[in-house]
Design a protein around this motif. Structure first.
Motif, mmCIF file in Angstrom:
data_model
loop_
_atom_site.group_PDB
_atom_site.id
_atom_site.type_symbol
_atom_site.label_atom_id
_atom_site.label_comp_id
_atom_site.label_asym_id
_atom_site.label_seq_id
_atom_site.Cartn_x
_atom_site.Cartn_y
_atom_site.Cartn_z
ATOM 1 N N ILE A 26 4.569 5.182 10.700
ATOM 2 C CA ILE A 26 3.175 4.908 10.376
ATOM 3 C C ILE A 26 2.987 3.400 10.376
ATOM 4 N N SER A 27 1.991 2.930 11.110
ATOM 5 C CA SER A 27 1.676 1.500 11.180
ATOM 6 C C SER A 27 0.487 1.219 10.276
ATOM 7 N N LEU A 28 0.707 0.373 9.284
ATOM 8 C CA LEU A 28 -0.317 0.036 8.304
ATOM 9 C C LEU A 28 -0.828 -1.379 8.546
ATOM 10 N N VAL A 29 -2.136 -1.556 8.518
ATOM 11 C CA VAL A 29 -2.734 -2.886 8.634
ATOM 12 C C VAL A 29 -3.858 -3.007 7.619
ATOM 13 N N GLY A 30 -4.143 -4.233 7.202
ATOM 14 C CA GLY A 30 -5.238 -4.465 6.276
ATOM 15 C C GLY A 30 -4.771 -5.104 4.985
ATOM 16 N N ASP A 31 -5.732 -5.567 4.170
ATOM 17 C CA ASP A 31 -5.345 -6.245 2.939
ATOM 18 C C ASP A 31 -4.797 -5.292 1.886
ATOM 19 N N GLY A 32 -4.964 -3.983 2.099
ATOM 20 C CA GLY A 32 -4.326 -3.021 1.208
ATOM 21 C C GLY A 32 -2.813 -3.071 1.313
ATOM 22 N N VAL A 33 -2.306 -3.478 2.477
ATOM 23 C CA VAL A 33 -0.861 -3.638 2.656
ATOM 24 C C VAL A 33 -0.349 -4.737 1.736
ATOM 25 N N ASP A 34 -1.054 -5.849 1.711
ATOM 26 C CA ASP A 34 -0.643 -6.981 0.888
ATOM 27 C C ASP A 34 -0.624 -6.603 -0.588
ATOM 28 N N GLU A 35 -1.602 -5.817 -1.015
ATOM 29 C CA GLU A 35 -1.724 -5.450 -2.426
ATOM 30 C C GLU A 35 -0.686 -4.410 -2.842
ATOM 31 N N TYR A 36 -0.376 -3.467 -1.944
ATOM 32 C CA TYR A 36 0.463 -2.327 -2.330
ATOM 33 C C TYR A 36 1.728 -2.206 -1.485
ATOM 34 N N ARG A 37 2.162 -3.288 -0.854
ATOM 35 C CA ARG A 37 3.295 -3.239 0.071
ATOM 36 C C ARG A 37 4.542 -2.629 -0.579
ATOM 37 N N SER A 38 4.917 -3.123 -1.743
ATOM 38 C CA SER A 38 6.143 -2.660 -2.395
ATOM 39 C C SER A 38 6.055 -1.178 -2.753
ATOM 40 N N GLN A 39 4.937 -0.771 -3.323
ATOM 41 C CA GLN A 39 4.770 0.627 -3.719
ATOM 42 C C GLN A 39 4.765 1.545 -2.505
ATOM 43 N N LEU A 40 4.072 1.144 -1.446
ATOM 44 C CA LEU A 40 4.025 1.970 -0.244
ATOM 45 C C LEU A 40 5.391 2.047 0.433
ATOM 46 N N HIS A 41 6.140 0.948 0.390
ATOM 47 C CA HIS A 41 7.481 0.975 0.977
ATOM 48 C C HIS A 41 8.381 1.944 0.213
ATOM 49 N N ASP A 42 8.264 1.964 -1.115
ATOM 50 C CA ASP A 42 9.042 2.913 -1.913
ATOM 51 C C ASP A 42 8.675 4.353 -1.571
ATOM 52 N N LEU A 43 7.409 4.586 -1.267
ATOM 53 C CA LEU A 43 6.929 5.945 -0.993
ATOM 54 C C LEU A 43 7.213 6.393 0.438
ATOM 55 N N LEU A 44 7.157 5.458 1.392
ATOM 56 C CA LEU A 44 7.272 5.816 2.809
ATOM 57 C C LEU A 44 8.600 5.409 3.429
ATOM 58 N N GLY A 45 9.306 4.485 2.797
ATOM 59 C CA GLY A 45 10.618 4.081 3.283
ATOM 60 C C GLY A 45 10.586 3.510 4.684
#
Length: 239
Positions: free
Chosen positions: A163-182
């Motif tokens: 999954i390719s994520l773009v946008g300022d939501g990545v900056d805000e939630y990068r660590s949490q999303l990485h933990d969830l999506l690996g």
């Protein structure tokens, strides 16, 4: 045919001119939510730099949301005002569609995300890669865990491994999303905000198909209610 496109959905305001040969002009002002003070000047500079005038424009494209409620209203009001003054059509382009257009060629599940605050993300899911970009979900406001769960569902359905994520939501939630999506998560180091040029390209495609919006009925896509609407609803419920 010439498109004047406007983006005010985020702290970054943008103006672009796009025609059948591609991008003619683009300017971005990442100065925070000062769009009411900067947008019309940016449009004026765009015309002076390119020797175009408003009557040369065939349609006006505008990002229609989701995004900042105030920013969307400023962009929409400006686009409608110019369209009515010049008797030109207006074309609303959803913010997330314009963001996904940046990386439409990527063979992955594409998910542009904007920080919606209150622990939520505005997002939508698209199938990228060869062929036309295809949106496969509604425009959503959801928590990072809900986004990750929904992403895995679409990845399974579409047989996509990343999954390719773009946008300022990545900056805000990068660590949490990485933990969830690996390892399935791929995203740029810098957040990608909407671009007026992408809005212009998508508006141009719609214009040549005769697909325009009614200037009076076109409204922003908010996805969720504003704080004022929430307070009003709570007040009515308390009576």
């Amino acid at each position: 045919m010439l498109i004047l496109s406007i983006d005010t959905a985020t702290p970054s305001a943008g103006v672009a001119l796009v025609d059948e040969k591609g991008l003619r002009y683009e300017a971005v002002a990442n100065t925070g939510y000062k769009h009411s003070r900067t947008l019309l000047d940016m449009i004026d500079v765009a015309f002076r730099q390119t020797d175009y005038v408003l009557r040369d424009v065939d349609a006006i494209g505008v990002t229609s949301g989701p995004g900042s409620f105030t920013g969307l209203r400023i962009g929409m009001a400006s686009a409608k005002g110019l369209a009515l003054a010049a008797e030109k059509p207006v074309i609303g382009i959803p913010t997330l569609d314009a963001m996904a257009f940046h990386i439409a060629w990527v063979p992955a599940l594409i998910c542009p995300i904007l920080n919606a605050r209150k622990g939520e993300i505005y997002g939508a899911f698209y199938q990228g890669g060869p062929g036309p970009l295809k949106r496969v979900s509604d425009y959503l406001a959801l928590s990072p865990p809900a986004l990750a769960e929904t992403a895995r569902t679409y990845m399974d359905q579409l047989d996509l491994g990343t999954i390719s994520l773009v946008g300022d939501g990545v900056d805000e939630y990068r660590s949490q999303l990485h933990d969830l999506l690996g390892g399935a998560m791929v995203c740029p180091e810098e957040p990608w905000l909407p671009r007026a040029s992408s809005t212009g390209h998508l508006a141009f495609r719609r214009l040549i198909q005769g697909d325009i919006d009614d200037v009076f009925s076109l409204n922003p896509i908010y996805v969720r209610q504003s704080e004022a609407e929430n307070r009003l609803a709570k007040g009515k419920g308390a009576r």
